[in-house]
Scaffold this active site. Structure first.
Site, mmCIF file in Angstrom:
data_model
loop_
_atom_site.group_PDB
_atom_site.id
_atom_site.type_symbol
_atom_site.label_atom_id
_atom_site.label_comp_id
_atom_site.label_asym_id
_atom_site.label_seq_id
_atom_site.Cartn_x
_atom_site.Cartn_y
_atom_site.Cartn_z
ATOM 1 N N GLN A 1 -8.178 -1.397 -1.539
ATOM 2 C CA GLN A 1 -7.764 -1.221 -0.345
ATOM 3 C C GLN A 1 -6.207 -0.955 -0.507
ATOM 4 O OE1 GLN A 1 -8.669 -4.605 2.458
ATOM 5 N NE2 GLN A 1 -7.397 -3.572 3.977
ATOM 6 N N PHE A 2 -5.672 0.385 -0.486
ATOM 7 C CA PHE A 2 -4.318 0.635 -0.516
ATOM 8 C C PHE A 2 -3.530 0.077 0.575
ATOM 9 C CE2 PHE A 2 -5.567 3.756 2.621
ATOM 10 C CZ PHE A 2 -4.460 4.372 3.151
ATOM 11 N N THR A 3 -4.052 -0.431 1.633
ATOM 12 C CA THR A 3 -2.949 -0.842 2.818
ATOM 13 C C THR A 3 -2.504 -2.146 2.664
ATOM 14 O OG1 THR A 3 -5.222 -1.931 4.040
ATOM 15 C CG2 THR A 3 -4.490 0.574 4.670
#
Length: 149
Positions: free
Chosen positions: A78-80
């Site tokens: 999850q790059f967020t």
């Protein structure tokens, strides 16, 4: 690297209607990789995740790790988690690593988890995923390899 670790009764990740990873009682771990991260960050994060004593013992105290409790794990990239919201209303993701760095470090993290002997499900890197979970507690812990927690 950063992780949001959630104690769950169950969790699964679906891509285009197909379940690609799941776990029963255990941990759902959302994992983000930053531009400055390396193999040591993946190893640190895996060790911390595996060692978290957030499952209840016979007296109901959080005293057991996921392995002690007989649980499983589901790891989802999850790059967020590297979203920067200090300016404006739309997060910036300049701190997130690109796939050329993030994929190998996420995979190293998952390999380190699996080396413990636990069943580890995974999401699909870069895909639009739907993550379904039933929080247990709820218990949610933040881990960051650069901040030491």
């Amino acid at each position: 690297m950063r992780a949001v670790v959630q104690r769950v009764a169950r969790a699964e990740v679906t891509v285009a209607g197909e379940v690609v990873g799941s776990c029963g009682r255990g941990l759902l771990v959302l994992v983000g990789v930053g531009k400055e991260d390396g193999p040591a960050d993946a190893a640190y994060l895996a060790e911390k995740t595996l060692g978290l004593r957030i499952f209840p013992d016979d007296q109901g105290k959080m005293n057991l790790s996921v392995a002690d409790s007989g649980g499983g794990m589901l790891a989802v990239s999850q790059f967020t988690l590297y979203g920067d919201t200090r300016r404006g209303r739309r997060p910036g993701f300049d701190g997130a690593a690109g796939p050329e760095l993030a994929v190998p470090l996420f995979e190293a993290y998952v390999r380190a988890l699996a080396a413990s002997g636990l069943k580890v499900g995974i999401g699909r890197f870069g895909a639009m995923m739907q993550v379904e979970l039933v929080n247990d507690g709820p218990v949610t812990i933040l881990l960051d390899s650069k901040r030491g927690f």
